[in-house]
Design a protein around this motif. Structure first.
Motif, PDB file in Angstrom:
ATOM      1  N   SER A 118      69.735 -50.970  34.554  1.00  0.00           N
ATOM      2  CA  SER A 118      69.941 -49.593  35.044  1.00  0.00           C
ATOM      3  C   SER A 118      68.570 -48.944  35.257  1.00  0.00           C
ATOM      4  N   SER A 119      68.553 -47.845  35.977  1.00  0.00           N
ATOM      5  CA  SER A 119      67.274 -47.157  36.187  1.00  0.00           C
ATOM      6  C   SER A 119      66.738 -46.616  34.870  1.00  0.00           C
ATOM      7  N   ASN A 155      54.813 -43.252  36.391  1.00  0.00           N
ATOM      8  CA  ASN A 155      55.285 -41.872  36.482  1.00  0.00           C
ATOM      9  C   ASN A 155      56.423 -41.885  37.503  1.00  0.00           C
ATOM     10  N   PHE A 156      57.649 -41.991  37.017  1.00  0.00           N
ATOM     11  CA  PHE A 156      58.789 -42.224  37.901  1.00  0.00           C
ATOM     12  C   PHE A 156      59.138 -41.013  38.754  1.00  0.00           C
ATOM     13  N   ASN A 157      59.467 -41.323  39.994  1.00  0.00           N
ATOM     14  CA  ASN A 157      60.022 -40.351  40.922  1.00  0.00           C
ATOM     15  C   ASN A 157      61.109 -41.070  41.715  1.00  0.00           C
ATOM     16  N   LYS A 158      61.724 -40.384  42.617  1.00  0.00           N
ATOM     17  CA  LYS A 158      62.837 -40.964  43.376  1.00  0.00           C
ATOM     18  C   LYS A 158      62.412 -42.240  44.116  1.00  0.00           C
ATOM     19  N   ASN A 159      61.228 -42.222  44.701  1.00  0.00           N
ATOM     20  CA  ASN A 159      60.788 -43.351  45.529  1.00  0.00           C
ATOM     21  C   ASN A 159      60.469 -44.602  44.720  1.00  0.00           C
ATOM     22  N   ASN A 160      59.671 -44.453  43.649  1.00  0.00           N
ATOM     23  CA  ASN A 160      59.317 -45.674  42.928  1.00  0.00           C
ATOM     24  C   ASN A 160      60.471 -46.183  42.060  1.00  0.00           C
ATOM     25  N   THR A 161      61.384 -45.287  41.660  1.00  0.00           N
ATOM     26  CA  THR A 161      62.592 -45.755  40.968  1.00  0.00           C
ATOM     27  C   THR A 161      63.415 -46.604  41.931  1.00  0.00           C
TER      28      THR A 161
END
Length: 155
Positions: free
Chosen positions: A17-18, A29-35
């Protein structure tokens, strides 16, 4: 380095899972794109895995194999060596036994489905995916460490 780590993690979990991914990549540093990128990597790893399973199952049928139980995957098997080369190119970790079991289970499930001509149905692989997803195991804690590569020798 993150891609290499993700490939090694695939030996333990094919469907993370994410939230699991965020725990095991503390330096990101997670954001929508790298997740989304990390989730996509695992999707690509699964695609490669299942393509190999289907290929080897069809090959076994073409070679006259009649029973799924005759399909045995060992660390010396061509299929296993091919997967290990893809996910663990430098043999950084000893492949866990559970992965070997997942490979063998997937191969047998593909074999049985193809043998019963379920492969003519549009979503024939979904049942196999569910079986293999249940074989995921907990990731080792060393993957959480920022120095995870240095700890590989301790495993």
């Amino acid at each position: 380095m993150h891609l290499r780590k993700a490939k090694l993690m695939f030996f333990y979990t094919r469907y993370p899972s994410s939230s699991i991914l965020k725990m095991y990549f503390p330096d990101v540093n997670f954001n929508k794109n790298n997740t989304a990128q990390l989730v996509k990597w695992f999707s690509n790893f699964r695609e490669f895995f299942y393509i190999q399973m289907e290929k080897y199952a069809r090959q076994a049928l073409a070679e006259g194999c009649k029973h799924a139980d005759d399909l045995v995957v060992t660390t010396d098997s061509e299929l296993f060596r091919h997967l290990n080369l893809h996910y663990n190119r430098n043999n950084q970790i000893e492949v866990p036994q559970n992965f070997l079991a997942a490979v063998q289970a997937a191969l047998k499930e593909f074999f049985k489905s193809i043998q019963c001509t379920k492969d003519v149905e549009p979503s024939w692989k979904k049942a196999i995916y569910k079986i293999i997803a249940r074989m995921d195991e907990t990731l080792p804690d060393f993957f959480k460490s920022p120095n995870w590569m240095e700890q590989l020798g301790d495993q």
